[in-house]
Design a protein around this motif. Structure first.
Motif, PDB file in Angstrom:
ATOM      1  N   MET A 178       0.833  -1.200   0.000  1.00 41.90           N
ATOM      2  CA  MET A 178       0.000   0.000   0.000  1.00 41.90           C
ATOM      3  C   MET A 178       0.868   1.250   0.000  1.00 41.90           C
ATOM      4  O   MET A 178       0.516   2.250  -0.632  1.00 41.90           O
ATOM      5  N   HIS A 179       1.996   1.210   0.691  1.00 39.37           N
ATOM      6  CA  HIS A 179       2.928   2.347   0.651  1.00 39.37           C
ATOM      7  C   HIS A 179       3.280   2.684  -0.799  1.00 39.37           C
ATOM      8  O   HIS A 179       3.254   3.858  -1.209  1.00 39.37           O
ATOM      9  N   GLN A 180       3.615   1.658  -1.574  1.00 37.57           N
ATOM     10  CA  GLN A 180       4.029   1.876  -2.960  1.00 37.57           C
ATOM     11  C   GLN A 180       2.857   2.321  -3.833  1.00 37.57           C
ATOM     12  O   GLN A 180       3.011   3.175  -4.714  1.00 37.57           O
ATOM     13  N   MET A 181       1.680   1.781  -3.575  1.00 39.43           N
ATOM     14  CA  MET A 181       0.516   2.184  -4.371  1.00 39.43           C
ATOM     15  C   MET A 181       0.112   3.617  -4.061  1.00 39.43           C
ATOM     16  O   MET A 181      -0.288   4.369  -4.960  1.00 39.43           O
ATOM     17  N   ILE A 182       0.213   4.011  -2.798  1.00 46.76           N
ATOM     18  CA  ILE A 182      -0.086   5.402  -2.433  1.00 46.76           C
ATOM     19  C   ILE A 182       0.926   6.343  -3.078  1.00 46.76           C
ATOM     20  O   ILE A 182       0.563   7.387  -3.637  1.00 46.76           O
ATOM     21  N   ALA A 183       2.216   5.958  -3.024  1.00 46.29           N
ATOM     22  CA  ALA A 183       3.255   6.789  -3.645  1.00 46.29           C
ATOM     23  C   ALA A 183       3.019   6.926  -5.146  1.00 46.29           C
ATOM     24  O   ALA A 183       3.327   7.963  -5.738  1.00 46.29           O
ATOM     25  N   GLY A 184       2.450   5.891  -5.754  1.00 49.12           N
ATOM     26  CA  GLY A 184       2.107   5.939  -7.178  1.00 49.12           C
ATOM     27  C   GLY A 184       0.757   6.559  -7.448  1.00 49.12           C
ATOM     28  O   GLY A 184       0.275   6.538  -8.581  1.00 49.12           O
ATOM     29  N   ASN A 185       0.143   7.135  -6.388  1.00 50.79           N
ATOM     30  CA  ASN A 185      -1.150   7.814  -6.508  1.00 50.79           C
ATOM     31  C   ASN A 185      -2.188   6.897  -7.158  1.00 50.79           C
ATOM     32  O   ASN A 185      -2.998   7.329  -7.949  1.00 50.79           O
ATOM     33  N   PHE A 186      -2.109   5.617  -6.769  1.00 48.99           N
ATOM     34  CA  PHE A 186      -3.017   4.626  -7.326  1.00 48.99           C
ATOM     35  C   PHE A 186      -3.131   4.761  -8.839  1.00 48.99           C
ATOM     36  O   PHE A 186      -4.209   4.868  -9.414  1.00 48.99           O
ATOM     37  N   ALA A 187      -1.911   4.714  -9.420  1.00 50.90           N
ATOM     38  CA  ALA A 187      -1.748   4.696 -10.879  1.00 50.90           C
ATOM     39  C   ALA A 187      -2.351   5.932 -11.552  1.00 50.90           C
ATOM     40  O   ALA A 187      -2.724   5.883 -12.720  1.00 50.90           O
ATOM     41  N   ASP A 188      -2.424   7.036 -10.809  1.00 53.41           N
ATOM     42  CA  ASP A 188      -2.927   8.290 -11.385  1.00 53.41           C
ATOM     43  C   ASP A 188      -4.278   8.083 -12.069  1.00 53.41           C
ATOM     44  O   ASP A 188      -4.479   8.463 -13.229  1.00 53.41           O
ATOM     45  N   THR A 189      -5.210   7.505 -11.320  1.00 57.24           N
ATOM     46  CA  THR A 189      -6.513   7.167 -11.899  1.00 57.24           C
ATOM     47  C   THR A 189      -7.538   8.294 -11.778  1.00 57.24           C
ATOM     48  O   THR A 189      -8.728   8.083 -12.010  1.00 57.24           O
ATOM     49  N   GLU A 190      -7.094   9.513 -11.446  1.00 56.44           N
ATOM     50  CA  GLU A 190      -8.038  10.636 -11.329  1.00 56.44           C
ATOM     51  C   GLU A 190      -8.788  10.901 -12.627  1.00 56.44           C
ATOM     52  O   GLU A 190      -9.882  11.458 -12.629  1.00 56.44           O
ATOM     53  N   LYS A 191      -8.190  10.504 -13.741  1.00 53.64           N
ATOM     54  CA  LYS A 191      -8.805  10.754 -15.046  1.00 53.64           C
ATOM     55  C   LYS A 191     -10.024   9.876 -15.294  1.00 53.64           C
ATOM     56  O   LYS A 191     -10.822  10.147 -16.210  1.00 53.64           O
ATOM     57  N   CYS A 192     -10.189   8.807 -14.522  1.00 52.81           N
ATOM     58  CA  CYS A 192     -11.273   7.860 -14.754  1.00 52.81           C
ATOM     59  C   CYS A 192     -12.621   8.488 -14.408  1.00 52.81           C
ATOM     60  O   CYS A 192     -12.742   9.231 -13.436  1.00 52.81           O
ATOM     61  N   PRO A 193     -13.658   8.179 -15.162  1.00 49.98           N
ATOM     62  CA  PRO A 193     -15.005   8.619 -14.780  1.00 49.98           C
ATOM     63  C   PRO A 193     -15.381   8.028 -13.422  1.00 49.98           C
ATOM     64  O   PRO A 193     -14.852   6.991 -13.021  1.00 49.98           O
ATOM     65  N   GLN A 194     -16.283   8.702 -12.733  1.00 47.71           N
ATOM     66  CA  GLN A 194     -16.689   8.246 -11.406  1.00 47.71           C
ATOM     67  C   GLN A 194     -18.116   7.713 -11.432  1.00 47.71           C
ATOM     68  O   GLN A 194     -18.999   8.286 -12.063  1.00 47.71           O
ATOM     69  N   ALA A 195     -18.330   6.598 -10.752  1.00 44.03           N
ATOM     70  CA  ALA A 195     -19.668   6.042 -10.557  1.00 44.03           C
ATOM     71  C   ALA A 195     -19.911   5.905  -9.063  1.00 44.03           C
ATOM     72  O   ALA A 195     -18.969   5.871  -8.264  1.00 44.03           O
ATOM     73  N   LEU A 196     -21.174   5.830  -8.678  1.00 45.16           N
ATOM     74  CA  LEU A 196     -21.555   5.699  -7.271  1.00 45.16           C
ATOM     75  C   LEU A 196     -22.287   4.378  -7.065  1.00 45.16           C
ATOM     76  O   LEU A 196     -23.184   4.025  -7.841  1.00 45.16           O
ATOM     77  N   ALA A 197     -21.917   3.663  -6.008  1.00 49.69           N
ATOM     78  CA  ALA A 197     -22.521   2.367  -5.706  1.00 49.69           C
ATOM     79  C   ALA A 197     -23.813   2.577  -4.919  1.00 49.69           C
ATOM     80  O   ALA A 197     -23.883   2.350  -3.711  1.00 49.69           O
ATOM     81  N   THR A 198     -24.840   3.027  -5.615  1.00 49.81           N
ATOM     82  CA  THR A 198     -26.158   3.257  -5.026  1.00 49.81           C
ATOM     83  C   THR A 198     -27.060   2.054  -5.294  1.00 49.81           C
ATOM     84  O   THR A 198     -26.758   1.196  -6.120  1.00 49.81           O
ATOM     85  N   GLY A 199     -28.190   2.035  -4.600  1.00 50.31           N
ATOM     86  CA  GLY A 199     -29.181   1.003  -4.857  1.00 50.31           C
ATOM     87  C   GLY A 199     -29.955   0.659  -3.606  1.00 50.31           C
ATOM     88  O   GLY A 199     -29.567   1.021  -2.497  1.00 50.31           O
ATOM     89  N   PRO A 200     -31.059  -0.055  -3.767  1.00 52.42           N
ATOM     90  CA  PRO A 200     -31.838  -0.481  -2.612  1.00 52.42           C
ATOM     91  C   PRO A 200     -31.144  -1.617  -1.876  1.00 52.42           C
ATOM     92  O   PRO A 200     -30.248  -2.284  -2.420  1.00 52.42           O
ATOM     93  N   ALA A 201     -31.543  -1.842  -0.643  1.00 52.60           N
ATOM     94  CA  ALA A 201     -31.018  -2.967   0.123  1.00 52.60           C
ATOM     95  C   ALA A 201     -31.220  -4.248  -0.676  1.00 52.60           C
ATOM     96  O   ALA A 201     -32.280  -4.480  -1.258  1.00 52.60           O
TER      97      ALA A 201
END
Length: 265
Positions: A185-208
């Protein structure tokens, strides 16, 4: 009764490969969700009818093997979907569910809402007291899927998990050079999680009863609960029965990694 021999359509499987997740509606019943919530409410020490007792933004509860949790994780549609995404005989039936980050409406920052993937194991040389030494590798060691089980209705203001669509492909390319040992995790954080800020965002919504089945490399994050109700969700792994076997046809989990890295694993 609908045919659940294949819970996911070919288009949904293709979407899983491309986007890194698939949503399954009515994966388990609302009655099962209600039974599970009653157990979780008890263990929070909070009163569901008295918001003055909801004094923390998040309370984390561990794994549960009570009947409602086992039933939620092992419905026929979910078993079918596990087979479709991971491969028949390549996963272990969940004996329960956890962990549960219970998110309460609060103006206080939850402190656990950073972007990440869920890593799965440590090497013998890693510090067991250092959480950020936990690792992931290109073969998804220790995790067949990341799963999000909604035990309450979750709308946009109710702290739905944020998902970076397609980020599993970027993370596969990031993890490839780290080989069998994987990256911490140290290495993944340092890599900014592969610079994935460019990815579109979705939300995990839904009924129970809604379940999101996610690629193990999918970058995701919590967020504060800005609604009026309490969010109940489990985020367990689906455990693999064994490692990738090159003698078997590649699963959609493997196909996504192959496409990202041009590999034969």
């Amino acid at each position: 009764m609908p045919d659940i021999s294949t819970a996911l359509t070919p288009a949904q499987v293709d979407s899983f490969v491309t986007d890194g997740f698939v949503r399954i509606d009515d994966a388990f019943s609302r009655q099962t969700a209600e039974q599970a919530r009653a157990i979780l409410w008890r263990d929070t020490g909070c009163d569901p009818d008295d918001p003055s007792t909801w004094t923390k933004p998040v309370i984390r509860l561990g794994g549960y093997a009570d009947a409602p949790f086992r039933e939620a994780a092992n419905t026929p549609p979910l078993h079918s979907a596990y087979d479709q995404l991971v491969g028949e005989g390549r996963w272990l039936a969940p004996q329960g569910l956890g962990t549960f980050p219970i998110r309460f409406p609060s103006k206080e920052a939850p402190g656990d809402d950073g972007w990440h993937i869920d890593a799965s194991y440590m090497l013998p040389t890693d510090d067991p007291n250092d959480f950020f030494s936990i690792r992931a590798n290109i073969k998804t060691k220790g995790r067949a899927l990341l799963m999000l089980f909604l035990f309450s209705d979750v709308e946009e203001d109710d702290a739905p998990t944020r998902i970076r669509v397609g980020s599993h492909m970027d993370m596969a390319r990031f993890l490839l050079p780290y080989g069998e040992d994987g990256a911490t995790m140290h290495q993944m954080i340092a890599g900014n999680f592969a610079d994935t800020e460019k990815c579109p965002q979705a939300l995990a919504t839904g009924p129970a009863g809604t379940v999101y089945l996610c690629h193990p490399f999918l970058v995701h994050a919590a967020q504060p609960n800005r609604g009026s109700g309490v969010k109940f969700m489990a985020q367990p792994p689906l455990m693999p029965a064994h490692g990738f076997d090159p003698a078997l046809p590649p699963s959609p989990v493997q196909i996504a990694i192959r496409k990202a890295c041009n590999l034969n694993i």
